[in-house]
Write an enzyme that holds these catalytic residues in place. Structure first.
Site, PDB file in Angstrom:
ATOM      1  N   ASP A  21      30.403  48.242  44.916  1.00  0.00           N
ATOM      2  CA  ASP A  21      30.042  48.021  46.031  1.00  0.00           C
ATOM      3  C   ASP A  21      28.767  48.906  46.690  1.00  0.00           C
ATOM      4  O   ASP A  21      28.667  49.137  47.696  1.00  0.00           O
ATOM      5  CB  ASP A  21      31.197  48.073  47.238  1.00  0.00           C
ATOM      6  CG  ASP A  21      32.218  47.238  46.868  1.00  0.00           C
ATOM      7  OD1 ASP A  21      32.037  45.928  46.249  1.00  0.00           O
ATOM      8  OD2 ASP A  21      33.534  47.546  46.886  1.00  0.00           O
ATOM      9  N   HIS A  49      29.203  40.190  45.304  1.00  0.00           N
ATOM     10  CA  HIS A  49      27.947  40.728  45.484  1.00  0.00           C
ATOM     11  C   HIS A  49      27.250  39.974  46.407  1.00  0.00           C
ATOM     12  O   HIS A  49      27.147  38.818  46.682  1.00  0.00           O
ATOM     13  CB  HIS A  49      26.977  40.616  44.200  1.00  0.00           C
ATOM     14  CG  HIS A  49      27.682  41.396  43.083  1.00  0.00           C
ATOM     15  ND1 HIS A  49      26.833  41.079  41.647  1.00  0.00           N
ATOM     16  CD2 HIS A  49      28.697  42.388  43.133  1.00  0.00           C
ATOM     17  CE1 HIS A  49      27.504  42.185  41.218  1.00  0.00           C
ATOM     18  NE2 HIS A  49      28.668  42.691  41.634  1.00  0.00           N
TER      19      HIS A  49
HETATM   20  P1  GDP Z   1      27.555  44.941  45.330  1.00  0.00           P
HETATM   21  O1  GDP Z   1      29.263  44.789  44.878  1.00  0.00           O
HETATM   22  O2  GDP Z   1      27.252  46.368  44.767  1.00  0.00           O
HETATM   23  O3  GDP Z   1      26.581  44.004  45.323  1.00  0.00           O
HETATM   24  O4  GDP Z   1      27.844  45.383  46.884  1.00  0.00           O
HETATM   25  P2  GDP Z   1      28.571  44.625  48.159  1.00  0.00           P
HETATM   26  O5  GDP Z   1      27.780  43.566  48.470  1.00  0.00           O
HETATM   27  O6  GDP Z   1      30.058  44.386  47.779  1.00  0.00           O
HETATM   28  O7  GDP Z   1      28.517  45.456  49.544  1.00  0.00           O
HETATM   29  C1  GDP Z   1      27.166  46.185  49.759  1.00  0.00           C
HETATM   30  C2  GDP Z   1      27.468  45.694  51.233  1.00  0.00           C
HETATM   31  O8  GDP Z   1      26.217  46.523  51.948  1.00  0.00           O
HETATM   32  C3  GDP Z   1      27.158  44.346  51.462  1.00  0.00           C
HETATM   33  O9  GDP Z   1      27.531  43.959  52.917  1.00  0.00           O
HETATM   34  C4  GDP Z   1      25.460  44.384  51.611  1.00  0.00           C
HETATM   35  O10 GDP Z   1      24.996  43.225  52.518  1.00  0.00           O
HETATM   36  C5  GDP Z   1      25.610  45.474  52.461  1.00  0.00           C
HETATM   37  N1  GDP Z   1      24.232  46.391  52.368  1.00  0.00           N
HETATM   38  C6  GDP Z   1      23.235  46.348  51.375  1.00  0.00           C
HETATM   39  N2  GDP Z   1      22.220  47.500  51.298  1.00  0.00           N
HETATM   40  C7  GDP Z   1      22.742  47.773  52.615  1.00  0.00           C
HETATM   41  C8  GDP Z   1      21.643  48.833  53.515  1.00  0.00           C
HETATM   42  O11 GDP Z   1      20.949  49.465  52.783  1.00  0.00           O
HETATM   43  N3  GDP Z   1      22.202  49.068  54.311  1.00  0.00           N
HETATM   44  C9  GDP Z   1      23.296  48.126  55.290  1.00  0.00           C
HETATM   45  N4  GDP Z   1      23.636  48.752  56.567  1.00  0.00           N
HETATM   46  N5  GDP Z   1      24.119  47.622  54.472  1.00  0.00           N
HETATM   47  C10 GDP Z   1      23.471  47.046  53.080  1.00  0.00           C
HETATM   48  P1  IMO Z   2      31.612  45.015  42.533  1.00  0.00           P
HETATM   49  O1  IMO Z   2      30.776  44.298  41.580  1.00  0.00           O
HETATM   50  C1  IMO Z   2      34.688  47.717  44.127  1.00  0.00           C
HETATM   51  C2  IMO Z   2      38.419  47.987  41.554  1.00  0.00           C
HETATM   52  C3  IMO Z   2      39.458  47.329  42.146  1.00  0.00           C
HETATM   53  C4  IMO Z   2      40.510  47.884  41.685  1.00  0.00           C
HETATM   54  C5  IMO Z   2      40.339  48.238  40.242  1.00  0.00           C
HETATM   55  C6  IMO Z   2      40.646  47.370  39.056  1.00  0.00           C
HETATM   56  O2  IMO Z   2      31.463  44.277  43.885  1.00  0.00           O
HETATM   57  O3  IMO Z   2      31.007  46.488  42.722  1.00  0.00           O
HETATM   58  P2  IMO Z   2      40.586  44.702  38.763  1.00  0.00           P
HETATM   59  O4  IMO Z   2      40.824  43.746  39.572  1.00  0.00           O
HETATM   60  O5  IMO Z   2      38.942  44.894  38.376  1.00  0.00           O
HETATM   61  O6  IMO Z   2      41.604  45.088  37.605  1.00  0.00           O
HETATM   62  O7  IMO Z   2      40.641  46.018  39.642  1.00  0.00           O
HETATM   63  O8  IMO Z   2      38.576  48.129  40.336  1.00  0.00           O
HETATM   64  N1  IMO Z   2      37.108  46.878  41.382  1.00  0.00           N
HETATM   65  C7  IMO Z   2      36.127  47.090  42.396  1.00  0.00           C
HETATM   66  N2  IMO Z   2      35.850  47.996  43.461  1.00  0.00           N
HETATM   67  N3  IMO Z   2      33.872  46.738  43.799  1.00  0.00           N
HETATM   68  C8  IMO Z   2      33.979  46.031  42.500  1.00  0.00           C
HETATM   69  O9  IMO Z   2      32.835  45.231  42.125  1.00  0.00           O
HETATM   70  C9  IMO Z   2      35.422  46.009  41.919  1.00  0.00           C
HETATM   71  N4  IMO Z   2      35.746  45.565  40.651  1.00  0.00           N
HETATM   72  C10 IMO Z   2      36.843  46.054  40.747  1.00  0.00           C
HETATM   73  O10 IMO Z   2      39.615  47.356  43.546  1.00  0.00           O
HETATM   74  O11 IMO Z   2      40.532  49.439  42.140  1.00  0.00           O
HETATM   75 MG    MG Z   3      30.994  44.306  45.817  1.00  0.00          MG
END
Ligand code: GDP
Ligand code: IMO
Ligand code: MG
Length: 434
Positions: A21, A49
């Site tokens: 994340d 994502h």
């Molecule tokens: P990923 O799994 O790595 O793609 O990340 P996620 O999408 O799960 O979580 C990142 C969150 O942060 C999302 O809600 C994005 O819209 C938000 N986000 C990404 N970059 C920024 C940033 O620079 N500032 C803020 N405030 N939010 C961001």
């Molecule tokens: P993105 O791509 C955050 C974590 C789960 C759990 C561990 C194992 O959005 O960054 P699983 O279901 O994969 O067997 O769970 O891994 N986990 C993540 N945490 N972002 C993710 O993906 C994750 N994918 C798995 O929360 O702790």
């Molecule tokens: Mg994510």
């Protein structure tokens, strides 16, 4: 965006350096303005994502985020475990929002493994019965599907999904065995195999036009001079081999998994952008040396909207851990860093960075990917001055408050890798390229 194409002079990978994340979806989306192809290589519907553009927010679990850029080809590599119902739902939802997804912009490896109903039941049952040892999985059947991949004789691949006779035979044979196991080990009700065959035959028929040889496509794209971005999912600290084992996911989700997860040789990728949040978060169980339980954690969680994209769980919050990120930047071969969510730290009077660990009274000279050791380490912190201004509308690095610039430069120094991008908000345009 100015400067982005310079970061894409070669094939590029975007990989998370923390526990997921970090904003990989956003950074891949920004880069993809200048790319031809986006490829996922690991994980499954446990990923979430997010991308935001024109005020609209989308989240994908299995589809590469290149689907939001017209003309970009999206590949789901063999290293992914595919929940066919999830990807079909994503295709339908995104298409309904006016962004067509189909064979023209999506191909799925025939070698990818398929998540079956019994995998999700087993994942949930193991978690529920594990008590204090639970991993905190997303319960999407990820671990059991990868386990079957390694077992081989009990696995179902996308090539089987799109072959009705093979699919029917495998679901009957494997499902019968699995139902026995679910009853004995987990006291779970059996999966209805006829209904499963029916459902998966339909899903297979929907996906068949998009099933392809992804490795071959990538090798052909290289000959044709196309630019490819590899979209990492999860992150290096969740890597099954190199992460904070056993509190990890079940795939090779550092950059090391790109090659086995898509079928290209290592020299295919020359630029590796490590994505690091300006602080740390983690969802689920496992050690988290810089974790905070105070008002600062609450402030960061609310400002950064730190709730899981896949499960909605509140994310655990901590200071930036330079010991862990130095390790994952090294491991991933990061050639540059994208620092995200810097705007979330605005308004804090001081900000800490973890610069060292002590274990049983002795300094640890390198990160140790061992949950038992990490649960005991004490962090040594450096404290930097915060900044008060809202930086979300800043569009040049040198216009950031000097304290924010110092913070980024200190992290760059500690990781030994240049920071090439700084993200100050979720929208595409809120990205500074240095
Ligand atoms: P990923 O799994 O790595 O793609 O990340 P996620 O999408 O799960 O979580 C990142 C969150 O942060 C999302 O809600 C994005 O819209 C938000 N986000 C990404 N970059 C920024 C940033 O620079 N500032 C803020 N405030 N939010 C961001
Ligand atoms: P993105 O791509 C955050 C974590 C789960 C759990 C561990 C194992 O959005 O960054 P699983 O279901 O994969 O067997 O769970 O891994 N986990 C993540 N945490 N972002 C993710 O993906 C994750 N994918 C798995 O929360 O702790
Ligand atoms: Mg994510």
């Amino acid at each position: 965006m100015v400067g982005v194409n310079r970061l894409l002079e070669t094939n590029t990978a975007v990989v998370g350096l923390q526990w997921g994340d970090e904003g990989k979806g956003k950074i891949v989306d920004v880069l993809t303005e200048h790319a031809d192809v986006v490829a996922r290589y690991c994980g499954g519907a446990n990923a979430g994502h997010s991308v935001r553009f024109n005020g609209k927010k989308f989240a994908t679990h299995l589809l590469p985020v290149g689907v939001f850029r017209p003309g970009v080809m999206n590949l789901v590599g063999n290293g992914v475990v595919l929940d066919p119902a999830v990807i079909v739902r994503e295709i339908d939802e995104i298409s309904a929002a006016g962004i067509p997804v189909g064979p023209g912009n999506l191909r799925i490896s025939y070698k990818a493994h398929v998540v079956m109903p019994w995998h999700k039941i087993e994942d949930g049952a193991r978690e529920s019965n594990a008590g204090g040892e639970a991993i905190g999985t997303t319960r999407r059947g990820i671990g059991p599907t990868y386990a079957d991949k390694m077992h081989r004789s009990t696995a179902i691949r996308v090539a089987d999904l799109v072959d009705p006779a093979r699919l029917t035979e495998k679901v009957r044979r494997i499902g019968t065995e699995r139902n026995r196991m679910l009853a004995v080990l987990h006291q779970a009700s059996p999966v209805d195999l006829d209904a499963t065959i029916d459902e998966y035959l339909k899903l297979g028929a929907r996906l068949a036009p998009m099933v392809d040889d992804v490795g071959k496509l990538l090798l052909d794209y290289r000959k044709a001079g196309k630019k490819v971005v590899f979209e990492g999912a999860h992150a290096a600290l969740l890597d099954v081999d190199h992460g904070t084992y056993p509190y990890v996911t079940s795939s090779s989700c550092s950059s090391l998994g790109i090659f086995s997860g898509t079928g290209v040789p290592p020299q295919y990728v020359q630029s590796i952008i490590g994505i690091a949040k300006s602080y740390s978060t983690r969802v689920g169980g496992g050690p988290f040396p810089t974790e905070l339980h105070d008002q600062t954690a609450h402030t960061i969680r609310e400002r950064g909207r730190e709730y899981g994209t896949t499960t909605g769980r509140p994310r655990r919050i901590g200071w930036f851990d330079a010991v862990a990120c130095r390790y994952t930047a090294d491991l991933s071969g990061a050639t540059s860093i994208a620092m995200t969510l810097l705007d979330v730290l605005s308004g804090l009077s001081e900000i800490k960075i973890c610069v060292g660990y002590k274990y049983r009274g002795q300094p640890l000279d390198y990160f140790r990917a061992d949950a038992e050791v990490l649960s005991e380490v004490e962090c040594a912190y450096e404290t930097l001055q915060g900044w008060q201004a809202d930086i979300s509308l800043t569009n040049r690095f040198d216009q950031l408050p000097s304290e924010a610039q110092k913070y980024v430069k200190r992290i760059e120094e500690l990781l030994g890798v240049p920071v090439s991008m700084v993200s100050v908000g979720p929208e595409r345009a809120q990205t500074l390229v240095r």
